[in-house]
Design an enzyme around this catalytic site. Structure first.
Site: not given
Length: 328
Positions: A122, A255, A285
């Site tokens: 990520c 993020h 996500n």
């Protein structure tokens, strides 16, 4: 005269298949897993995510985002000197050929520009941006395509409701170009391999078989605690490098992991959520794709304007984290 890297254009792509929380609730119910829209929303802020079609590869998503970014930047693939693609879900087992090389071919960038993948989960897009910035500042390259692309739906264990409801697929892209005016102001990258087990895909391939689980596993509370801590630290670090104060940041582009993590980061930075680009409710996500997806959404909505200061940051498995201060 100093050379800087400037954001010339952005682009993004989400697969056509939109999966709402209710769609996921019904899917999980078929295999005996109970959850609810309220349970998912309360813990993550996610209302929907997108899943790639069976015949869509990570490179296919990346190409769509790249084409939009190239158009936004007013250039073509023939102008590129380098392609860097951040992903944890490459097209090929073992990660080669690199998905960046596949994207190069699909974009018809047949000028032999360099191309490689970056793996920092990520945090991958912040790592890729920092690498591209360094190449441009040293004069090695003048125009770099930086991508974050994922098909995380392929590594989700739908019998684990704590992870299967959080992730989605997508791609985002940025074209960076050499400039005499500052664009990327500072970067900061870190990692702590001792924390690798709290978020990982533990399986290994060997002799034609997968040994261990091929699905992502996550210790949610441990990840949350570490993420909140390191995101605050790296944000202050990169702002100090850029000679900026938190109040000078026009937009935080984090993020998109979890709305609670984003709220906590904003609170610790004394920033209003009105100054945070939030797409997690619609995207879920998307790992390395989430920052460029959110950045492109903020620019195309008109929220992010030229001349504004942005703070991009992400944290993911490895454990790896990073932040980038940008004058857009």
């Amino acid at each position: 005269m100093n050379t800087y890297s400037r954001v010339a254009g952005t682009g993004s792509y989400l697969p056509e298949q939109r999966v709402s929380n209710q769609d996921l609730v019904e899917r999980l119910a078929k295999i005996g897993i109970e959850t609810s829209d309220e349970w998912i929303m309360t813990r993550s802020g996610i209302a929907a995510r997108h899943f790639a079609a069976d015949n869509q590869l990570t490179s296919d998503l990346a190409v769509k985002a790249a084409e939009a970014a190239l158009m936004s930047a007013g250039c073509t693939s023939a102008d590129l000197d380098l392609i860097i693609l951040a992903t944890s879900t490459p097209d090929h087992l073992g990660g080669f050929p690199s998905t960046a090389c596949v994207v190069q071919d699909k974009l018809a960038a047949h000028n032999y520009c360099a191309a490689f993948d970056v793996q920092a989960v990520c945090a991958g897009f912040t790592y890729a941006l920092a690498i591209a910035d360094a190449f441009i500042r040293t004069g090695s390259y003048k125009k770099v395509l930086v991508l974050g692309a994922e098909t995380f739906s392929r590594i989700l264990n739908f019998e684990d409701r704590t992870t299967s409801v959080l992730f989605g697929d997508g791609a985002g892209a940025v074209v960076l170009e050499a400039s005499t005016e500052p664009g990327i102001l500072a970067t900061a990258l870190h990692a702590d391999g001792s924390q690798r087990d709290i978020l990982c895909v533990p399986g290994r391939a060997g002799h034609g078989q997968v040994h261990g689980s091929p699905f992502m596993t996550m210790d949610g509370p441990a990840v949350f605690k570490l993420a909140v801590k390191v995101l605050e630290q790296v944000a202050h670090e990169v702002l100090e490098k850029a000679n900026l104060k938190p109040e000078q940041i026009d937009w935080l582009v984090p993020h998109q992991a979890n709305i609670r993590i984003m709220e906590s980061t904003a609170r610790k930075m004394n920033m209003s959520m009105d100054k945070v680009i939030v797409t997690v409710h619609e995207h879920g996500n998307t790992s390395a794709a989430s920052i460029p997806l959110a950045l492109d959404a903020g620019i195309r909505s008109g929220q992010i304007q030229r001349g504004q200061h942005l703070l991009l940051e992400g944290v993911g498995g490895g454990f790896a984290w990073g932040a980038v201060a940008v004058k857009y």
